[in-house]
Design a protein around this motif. Structure first.
Motif, PDB file in Angstrom:
ATOM      1  N   GLU A   2       7.619  15.188   0.380  1.00 47.84           N
ATOM      2  CA  GLU A   2       9.059  15.373   0.804  1.00 47.84           C
ATOM      3  C   GLU A   2       9.559  14.174   1.952  1.00 47.84           C
ATOM      4  N   PRO A   3      10.719  13.942   1.882  1.00 49.90           N
ATOM      5  CA  PRO A   3      11.468  13.081   2.837  1.00 49.90           C
ATOM      6  C   PRO A   3      11.819  13.480   4.332  1.00 49.90           C
ATOM      7  N   MET A   4      11.330  12.821   5.701  1.00 51.64           N
ATOM      8  CA  MET A   4      11.637  13.045   6.426  1.00 51.64           C
ATOM      9  C   MET A   4      13.030  12.328   6.918  1.00 51.64           C
ATOM     10  N   PRO A   5      13.705  13.787   8.164  1.00 53.99           N
ATOM     11  CA  PRO A   5      15.271  13.544   8.460  1.00 53.99           C
ATOM     12  C   PRO A   5      15.156  12.106   8.032  1.00 53.99           C
ATOM     13  N   GLY A   6      16.300  11.665   7.461  1.00 48.48           N
ATOM     14  CA  GLY A   6      17.278  10.713   7.626  1.00 48.48           C
ATOM     15  C   GLY A   6      16.201   8.709   7.063  1.00 48.48           C
ATOM     16  N   ALA A   7      15.366   9.592   6.130  1.00 53.19           N
ATOM     17  CA  ALA A   7      14.550   9.038   6.096  1.00 53.19           C
ATOM     18  C   ALA A   7      14.843   8.212   4.469  1.00 53.19           C
ATOM     19  N   GLU A   8      15.130   9.365   3.928  1.00 51.93           N
ATOM     20  CA  GLU A   8      16.480   9.062   1.824  1.00 51.93           C
ATOM     21  C   GLU A   8      17.336   7.923   2.270  1.00 51.93           C
ATOM     22  N   ASP A   9      17.648   8.508   3.160  1.00 55.26           N
ATOM     23  CA  ASP A   9      18.664   6.780   3.916  1.00 55.26           C
ATOM     24  C   ASP A   9      18.717   5.768   3.972  1.00 55.26           C
ATOM     25  N   LYS A  10      17.417   5.563   4.560  1.00 60.16           N
ATOM     26  CA  LYS A  10      16.920   4.372   5.457  1.00 60.16           C
ATOM     27  C   LYS A  10      16.109   3.867   3.882  1.00 60.16           C
ATOM     28  N   LEU A  11      15.830   4.529   3.685  1.00 56.46           N
ATOM     29  CA  LEU A  11      15.156   3.957   1.649  1.00 56.46           C
ATOM     30  C   LEU A  11      16.380   3.130   0.985  1.00 56.46           C
ATOM     31  N   ASN A  12      17.159   4.415   0.752  1.00 54.76           N
ATOM     32  CA  ASN A  12      18.107   3.445   0.136  1.00 54.76           C
ATOM     33  C   ASN A  12      18.825   2.386   0.277  1.00 54.76           C
ATOM     34  N   GLU A  13      19.297   2.498   1.280  1.00 55.72           N
ATOM     35  CA  GLU A  13      20.009   1.191   2.514  1.00 55.72           C
ATOM     36  C   GLU A  13      19.190  -0.020   1.814  1.00 55.72           C
ATOM     37  N   ALA A  14      17.741   0.298   1.996  1.00 55.23           N
ATOM     38  CA  ALA A  14      16.604  -1.597   2.132  1.00 55.23           C
ATOM     39  C   ALA A  14      16.916  -1.741   0.804  1.00 55.23           C
ATOM     40  N   ILE A  15      16.770  -0.532  -0.627  1.00 50.11           N
ATOM     41  CA  ILE A  15      16.414  -1.163  -1.766  1.00 50.11           C
ATOM     42  C   ILE A  15      17.612  -0.953  -2.455  1.00 50.11           C
ATOM     43  N   VAL A  36       1.273  -1.503   0.248  1.00 51.40           N
ATOM     44  CA  VAL A  36      -0.012   0.208   0.256  1.00 51.40           C
ATOM     45  C   VAL A  36       1.179   1.686   0.080  1.00 51.40           C
ATOM     46  N   LEU A  37       0.810   2.049  -1.104  1.00 54.16           N
ATOM     47  CA  LEU A  37       1.173   2.926  -1.043  1.00 54.16           C
ATOM     48  C   LEU A  37       1.247   4.289   0.142  1.00 54.16           C
ATOM     49  N   THR A  38      -0.073   4.693   0.436  1.00 56.19           N
ATOM     50  CA  THR A  38      -0.075   5.743   1.182  1.00 56.19           C
ATOM     51  C   THR A  38       0.144   5.322   2.431  1.00 56.19           C
ATOM     52  N   LYS A  39       0.021   4.059   2.921  1.00 54.73           N
ATOM     53  CA  LYS A  39       0.764   3.809   4.401  1.00 54.73           C
ATOM     54  C   LYS A  39       2.340   3.977   3.972  1.00 54.73           C
ATOM     55  N   TRP A  40       2.865   3.132   3.182  1.00 58.73           N
ATOM     56  CA  TRP A  40       4.347   3.765   3.211  1.00 58.73           C
ATOM     57  C   TRP A  40       4.906   5.202   3.384  1.00 58.73           C
ATOM     58  N   ARG A  41       3.850   5.820   2.031  1.00 59.48           N
ATOM     59  CA  ARG A  41       4.154   6.714   2.242  1.00 59.48           C
ATOM     60  C   ARG A  41       4.456   8.223   3.664  1.00 59.48           C
ATOM     61  N   GLU A  42       2.955   7.561   4.661  1.00 54.02           N
ATOM     62  CA  GLU A  42       2.848   8.280   5.533  1.00 54.02           C
ATOM     63  C   GLU A  42       4.263   7.669   6.680  1.00 54.02           C
ATOM     64  N   GLN A  43       4.548   6.866   6.316  1.00 56.43           N
ATOM     65  CA  GLN A  43       5.759   6.683   7.471  1.00 56.43           C
ATOM     66  C   GLN A  43       7.203   7.468   7.149  1.00 56.43           C
ATOM     67  N   TYR A  44       7.394   7.562   5.501  1.00 57.18           N
ATOM     68  CA  TYR A  44       8.347   7.775   6.215  1.00 57.18           C
ATOM     69  C   TYR A  44       8.361   9.001   4.705  1.00 57.18           C
ATOM     70  N   PHE A  45       7.685  10.042   4.567  1.00 54.27           N
ATOM     71  CA  PHE A  45       7.693  11.106   4.004  1.00 54.27           C
ATOM     72  C   PHE A  45       6.907  12.297   4.183  1.00 54.27           C
ATOM     73  N   ARG A  46       6.327  13.272   4.097  1.00 52.53           N
ATOM     74  CA  ARG A  46       5.462  14.627   5.210  1.00 52.53           C
ATOM     75  C   ARG A  46       5.288  15.315   3.819  1.00 52.53           C
ATOM     76  N   SER A  47       3.881  16.059   4.436  1.00 52.09           N
ATOM     77  CA  SER A  47       3.398  16.757   3.309  1.00 52.09           C
ATOM     78  C   SER A  47       3.776  18.174   3.231  1.00 52.09           C
ATOM     79  N   THR A  48       3.707  18.742   1.846  1.00 57.84           N
ATOM     80  CA  THR A  48       4.651  20.535   2.497  1.00 57.84           C
ATOM     81  C   THR A  48       3.994  20.475   1.985  1.00 57.84           C
ATOM     82  N   ASP A  49       2.584  20.703   1.309  1.00 60.51           N
ATOM     83  CA  ASP A  49       1.079  21.674   1.516  1.00 60.51           C
ATOM     84  C   ASP A  49       0.329  20.907   1.715  1.00 60.51           C
ATOM     85  N   PHE A  50      -0.677  21.934   1.177  1.00 64.42           N
ATOM     86  CA  PHE A  50      -2.276  21.893   2.647  1.00 64.42           C
ATOM     87  C   PHE A  50      -3.234  20.943   1.890  1.00 64.42           C
ATOM     88  N   MET A  51      -2.645  20.810   0.822  1.00 63.85           N
ATOM     89  CA  MET A  51      -3.965  19.565  -0.040  1.00 63.85           C
ATOM     90  C   MET A  51      -3.036  18.304  -0.090  1.00 63.85           C
TER      91      MET A  51
END
Length: 300
Positions: A45-58, A25-40
């Motif tokens: 954008e990735p949460m702090p440190g999230a991009e490194d974790k994602l790159n390491e996992a994949i 499920v994309l939405t569940k994964w996105r909410e775990q590692y990203f945060r919305s930058t606009d009201f809608m």
């Protein structure tokens, strides 16, 4: 594949690992590692440190190659002229020049050039939303030229074809012409339904499928089901144009290797200038956007 952001990592990982790495499920994964930058909630954008974790996992699933080693499949663009009736062209020109137009039922005013841009796209597609349109109600029908173009595509199609739409009114037209069971990938389709539609497309089970351009730019894999598409609503975004045109013709293990055959309408009329040639920017996008080619989606 070429990634636009870390969001593009989800779909290929889901396909390769069958959802075992980050779930299905994309939405569940996105909410775990990203945060919305606009009201809608359109930009993330990735949460702090999230991009490194994602790159390491994949990382164990990826192979890096140089740009010049990437196979490229250039889509064949077929331009179809769709001439606007005189009354529709008049309404279109009024909106373009005056930011307002009249229908048989009401006068429609655009409060800004940005709003007028959307109204122009609607007029080119055969309708315009009224000033008080709610839940896709209060649609003014303007012409049927785009519907007739769609009917020709339906009757002439000999291979699975993606139909790119922008507005709910466009999707309603697709349902009316192709049946209300036409599969879609876009707003209103759940993650489960979207996943099922992708699987059916890649198995060659679908003759037509509707796709919203915003849904085609995040690692969407449609390379096995077919390589033809038709833009019911040409996009104003070069990123979406490039990403969606590449989706059905991407190279990869087991892919057809055929270049996408893309049909796109040009809207004619007495006031239309001769379109300028489109130029590829080398990354699947366009270096120069042609306003008239895109049904004059910009306010001159």
């Amino acid at each position: 594949m070429r990634l636009n952001s870390a969001l593009d990592l989800f779909m290929p990982s889901r396909i390769v690992t069958r959802g075992k790495l980050w779930g299905a499920v994309l939405t569940k994964w996105r909410e775990q590692y990203f945060r919305s930058t606009d009201f809608m909630g359109y930009k993330w954008e990735p949460m702090p440190g999230a991009e490194d974790k994602l790159n390491e996992a994949i990382a164990p699933l990826m192979v890096m190659v140089n740009e010049n080693e990437m196979p490229t499949v250039t889509p064949t663009i077929v331009f179809d002229y769709v001439d606007l009736p005189l009354h529709a062209r008049t309404q279109y020109d009024d909106m373009r020049k005056l930011l307002m137009t009249r229908t048989s039922d009401e006068t429609i005013v655009a409060d800004s050039a940005a709003i007028a841009t959307g109204k122009l796209a609607q007029l080119a597609n055969g309708f315009i939303y009224g000033d008080n349109a709610v839940d896709n109600v209060n649609i003014n029908r303007i012409h049927d030229e785009k519907r007739e173009w769609l009917q020709d595509i339906r009757d002439e199609s000999t291979a699975p074809t993606l139909l790119i739409y922008e507005y709910i009114a466009d999707l309603q037209m697709l349902w009316e012409e192709l049946g209300d069971d036409l599969p879609i990938i876009g707003g209103g389709a759940s993650d489960t339904v979207t996943t099922r539609n992708i699987e059916r497309w890649n198995k060659g089970e679908l003759k037509f499928m509707a796709l919203h351009p915003a849904a085609g730019g995040h690692g969407l894999n449609l390379q096995f089901g077919g390589s033809d598409m038709a833009w019911i609503s040409p996009t104003w975004s070069p990123e979406m144009w490039g990403a969606d045109n590449r989706a059905p013709g991407q190279a990869g293990p087991g892919a057809s290797g055929r270049g996408a055959r893309v049909r796109c309408p040009r809207h004619g009329g007495r006031a239309q200038a001769r379109p300028r040639p489109l130029q590829d920017d080398g990354a699947g996008g366009l270096r120069e956007m042609d306003q008239e080619y895109y049904a004059a989606l910009a306010v001159a």
